[in-house]
Design an enzyme around this catalytic site. Sequence first.
Site, PDB file in Angstrom:
ATOM      1  N   PHE A 141       0.863  -1.187   0.000  1.00  0.00           N
ATOM      2  CA  PHE A 141       0.000   0.000   0.000  1.00  0.00           C
ATOM      3  C   PHE A 141       0.895   1.231   0.000  1.00  0.00           C
ATOM      4  CE2 PHE A 141      -2.419   3.576   1.364  1.00  0.00           C
ATOM      5  CZ  PHE A 141      -3.587   3.427   0.643  1.00  0.00           C
ATOM      6  N   ASP A 226       9.469   2.811   1.835  1.00  0.00           N
ATOM      7  CA  ASP A 226       8.297   3.632   2.156  1.00  0.00           C
ATOM      8  C   ASP A 226       8.076   3.519   3.664  1.00  0.00           C
ATOM      9  OD1 ASP A 226       5.839   4.686   2.699  1.00  0.00           O
ATOM     10  OD2 ASP A 226       4.834   3.821   0.950  1.00  0.00           O
ATOM     11  N   LYS A 255       2.928  11.307   6.738  1.00  0.00           N
ATOM     12  CA  LYS A 255       2.099  11.150   7.952  1.00  0.00           C
ATOM     13  C   LYS A 255       2.634  11.930   9.157  1.00  0.00           C
ATOM     14  CE  LYS A 255       0.006   6.737   6.619  1.00  0.00           C
ATOM     15  NZ  LYS A 255      -1.323   7.104   6.153  1.00  0.00           N
TER      16      LYS A 255
END
Length: 415
Positions: A141, A226, A255
């Site tokens: 993801f 990531d 984030k």
Amino acid sequence: MTTTTDIIELSERHSAHNYHPLPVVVREARGAWVTDVEGRRYLDCLAGYSSLNFGHGNQAILGAAQEQLQRLTLTSRAFFHDRFADFCAGLAALCGKDMVLPMNTGAEAVETAIKVARKWGYEVKGVTPDHAEIIVMDGNFHGRTTTIVSFSTDPDARDGFGPATPGFTVVEYGSAEAIRAAITPDTVAVLLEPIQGEAGVLVPPPGYLRQVREICTEHNVLLVADEIQSGLGRTGDTFACQHEGVVPDMYVLGKALGGGVVPVSAVVADADVLGVIKPGQHGSTFGGNPLACAVGSAVIGLLNTGEYQARARELGALLHERLRALMGHGVIAVRGRGLWAGVDIDPSIATGRQVCEALMRHGVLAKDTHGSTIRLAPPLVVSEEDLNWAVDRLTEVLEELSAALPAGSPELAGR
Ligand SMILES: Cc1ncc(COP(=O)(O)O)c(C=O)c1O
């Protein structure tokens, strides 16, 4: 318009249904706790998918944002501004790299990493123009843009959005040999999550990241980590790659870099990689804006104390110990690292969604993924007492759900 029902009804009528939220309407929050419009309090065990590692309303972050809001919020990158250098230098130092390319959302940073890897492939590695290949993982993801969903293996994320962007090869997550077998002379990068978050907090086998690092070095392929969800303290280290002593060629961050206040993301790499991007080839009006840099610098300051990583490590050990004790009592597997857990619920008792709805009624906010998994990732400022309280609520919920099953169900009895 103040009631939960009214607000949800109006939201459903006037917003696209691209999420399936729990029926709670949050109005304010502090630390690890949120309060809804009717005054009910909940322990936040999602933390904005790890965007709120430092807690809601963190004073160091809010203070930096408020000071900056009064002074300067946006210049665009057409000019320099006085917060840019410190942010980039600070983030580069945190990562042990030379350079930063700031963006806003996680998906934008992943897109940036893909562009940088391709350009590096053509200009440095010597790959034939337009032939670059990037190896990605099954269950990945990385965001929602058209290129990123092109290599998603989740049909919900991918199907219906074609034609797919070419140039990606999907291999099994956790198998270094699968990566080795997929490498061709055109391979420019391996893109992976050091722990797959959305897939259910999947931790790869020990040694995997180290082996991938070796394979990438051997074949002159960039290792792109990531760490948008796994990074910045969540796993008990600044980066999840550190648990194996691995340094990727590119970090992709987002984030928590925005402190739960503004979207801030970045790609961080050495000059021989990020230096391939020249004026006009990439950018963002808001990327690296003064407010983002002020907030990002405050976040870097918090991480440099090491306190949050230590909390994630210590409280994470407690969380995992307590969750493992629920195995056989409605839980069939527990995965994760630091203050981050994927908990597989026994499907004979309830779905992940049902558990999250019941947890909500008991004052804990968490989110399910892939049917029967719930994820727990409270802000790293959560207290030990509150963490224990949350696991007590989960225990209670599992007992209640299993007691509600029809007599004779093959669930908890005797286990
Ligand atoms: C590992 C990872 N990469 C990328 C993203 C995308 O980030 P954003 O939603 O900010 O675009 C996410 C979001 O959940 C993520 O977990």
